[in-house]
Design a protein around this motif. Sequence first.
Motif, PDB file in Angstrom:
ATOM      1  N   UNK A   1       0.722  -1.108  -0.029  1.00 19.88           N
ATOM      2  CA  UNK A   1       0.092   0.101   0.129  1.00 19.88           C
ATOM      3  C   UNK A   1       0.861   1.300  -0.210  1.00 19.88           C
ATOM      4  N   UNK A   2       2.035   1.265   0.730  1.00 24.35           N
ATOM      5  CA  UNK A   2       2.778   2.501   0.718  1.00 24.35           C
ATOM      6  C   UNK A   2       3.481   2.829  -0.545  1.00 24.35           C
ATOM      7  N   UNK A   3       3.351   1.981  -1.579  1.00 22.50           N
ATOM      8  CA  UNK A   3       3.999   2.281  -2.795  1.00 22.50           C
ATOM      9  C   UNK A   3       2.998   2.802  -3.880  1.00 22.50           C
ATOM     10  N   UNK A   4       1.745   2.925  -3.418  1.00 18.48           N
ATOM     11  CA  UNK A   4       0.625   3.115  -4.372  1.00 18.48           C
ATOM     12  C   UNK A   4       0.508   4.824  -4.598  1.00 18.48           C
ATOM     13  N   UNK A   5       0.815   5.514  -4.077  1.00 19.85           N
ATOM     14  CA  UNK A   5       0.751   7.002  -4.189  1.00 19.85           C
ATOM     15  C   UNK A   5       2.219   7.304  -5.390  1.00 19.85           C
ATOM     16  N   UNK A   6       3.030   6.487  -5.163  1.00 11.39           N
ATOM     17  CA  UNK A   6       3.952   6.974  -6.150  1.00 11.39           C
ATOM     18  C   UNK A   6       3.700   6.357  -7.491  1.00 11.39           C
ATOM     19  N   UNK A   7       3.200   5.167  -7.431  1.00  9.64           N
ATOM     20  CA  UNK A   7       2.755   4.354  -8.694  1.00  9.64           C
ATOM     21  C   UNK A   7       1.691   5.431  -9.396  1.00  9.64           C
ATOM     22  N   UNK A   8       0.787   5.887  -8.727  1.00 10.47           N
ATOM     23  CA  UNK A   8      -0.362   6.723  -9.161  1.00 10.47           C
ATOM     24  C   UNK A   8       0.295   7.806  -9.855  1.00 10.47           C
TER      25      UNK A   8
END
Length: 293
Positions: free
Chosen positions: A268-275
């Motif tokens: 979940x903590x990678x989702x922001x960067x991915x988005x």
Amino acid sequence: YATKSSGAGALIYDSNHDVSSQQSLTFASELKSAVETNQLALYLQPKIDLGTGHVIGAEALIRWNHPQKGLIYPDSFIPFAEQSGNINKISMWMLAEVARFSGEWQHEHHLPAPVIAINLSARDLVDHLLPNKIQEMLTANKLSNHAISLEITESSIMDDPKRALNTLNVLSDMGLKLSIDDFGTGYSSLSYLKNLPVSELKIDKSFVLNMENDKADVNIIRSTVDLGHNLGLKVVAEGIENQNVWTALEGLGCDFGQGYFISKPMPADQFGKWLESWTATNKKSKDLYKKMK
Ligand code: C2E
Ligand code: MG
Ligand code: MG
Ligand code: MG
């Protein structure tokens, strides 16, 4: 339940033993301590609009970081958790984790938080306190009831249709969106479908993964999209692994999609960067990003 003999989610319990065998007892206590000692992890897989490429939400998928066995996939422990009575604890862990994630998003990102879909099991649906527990979790994290949605399977409803339907009606009245997961693989009943307060059908990946090689899968998907739309529902496909399948699904009128081609489930903590990077490189979603800034 089916056994799994290969791959990352290799079998770690033996389905020939009943839940009271020694092996199962060990596994049950390991699972219980996994919840208590924070070995569970929230992964997210983006869900996009197939026409525009815009990210419209994400699905919450659980993983177990086992101290000895490493990363364990849900197909290897969710069925066991359901049988051994541990699933409600896991669902509550998931709910709390998703609420915490969405609550924190507000402080950290200028993009709107994705609507996160949580998978529920049959035992969750017969818990008449579930709607209260969900409401408490959302309120405690200052979230609106649109922050999450819920995925249920046909078979999870069929265990106790009357109670399940009652719970689902309460959840729907609270403003939560409901989807039918793995549509077409379970114990379908169109007369139930007609009465369920759902807004979305998810076509199971087994039809999507093979649609390039099997015309029958294409026909099943086309019929499901039409059925969903005729009932006023949105239709999502899971298991999109390449551009051709994305394009074919878009051509069949399917609304939304998920799959490794867009992204594998990620911590979940990678989702922001991915988005951010998806939004910056996906031509179709660039316009939306500009509009929101
Ligand atoms: P599901 O809800 O149908 O989730 C979709 C599964 O398909 C996920 O597997 C996802 O990683 C996988 N998938 C997505 N895109 C692709 C693709 O392009 N190709 C392929 N080959 N697979 C793809 P995952 O994460 O292993 O989850 C398996 C199942 O475990 C889920 O199926 C769901 O039924 C259950 N599950 C996961 N998390 C939870 C949870 O928190 N609670 C409950 N009750 N069940 C859960
Ligand atoms: Mg699901
Ligand atoms: Mg599914
Ligand atoms: Mg599935």
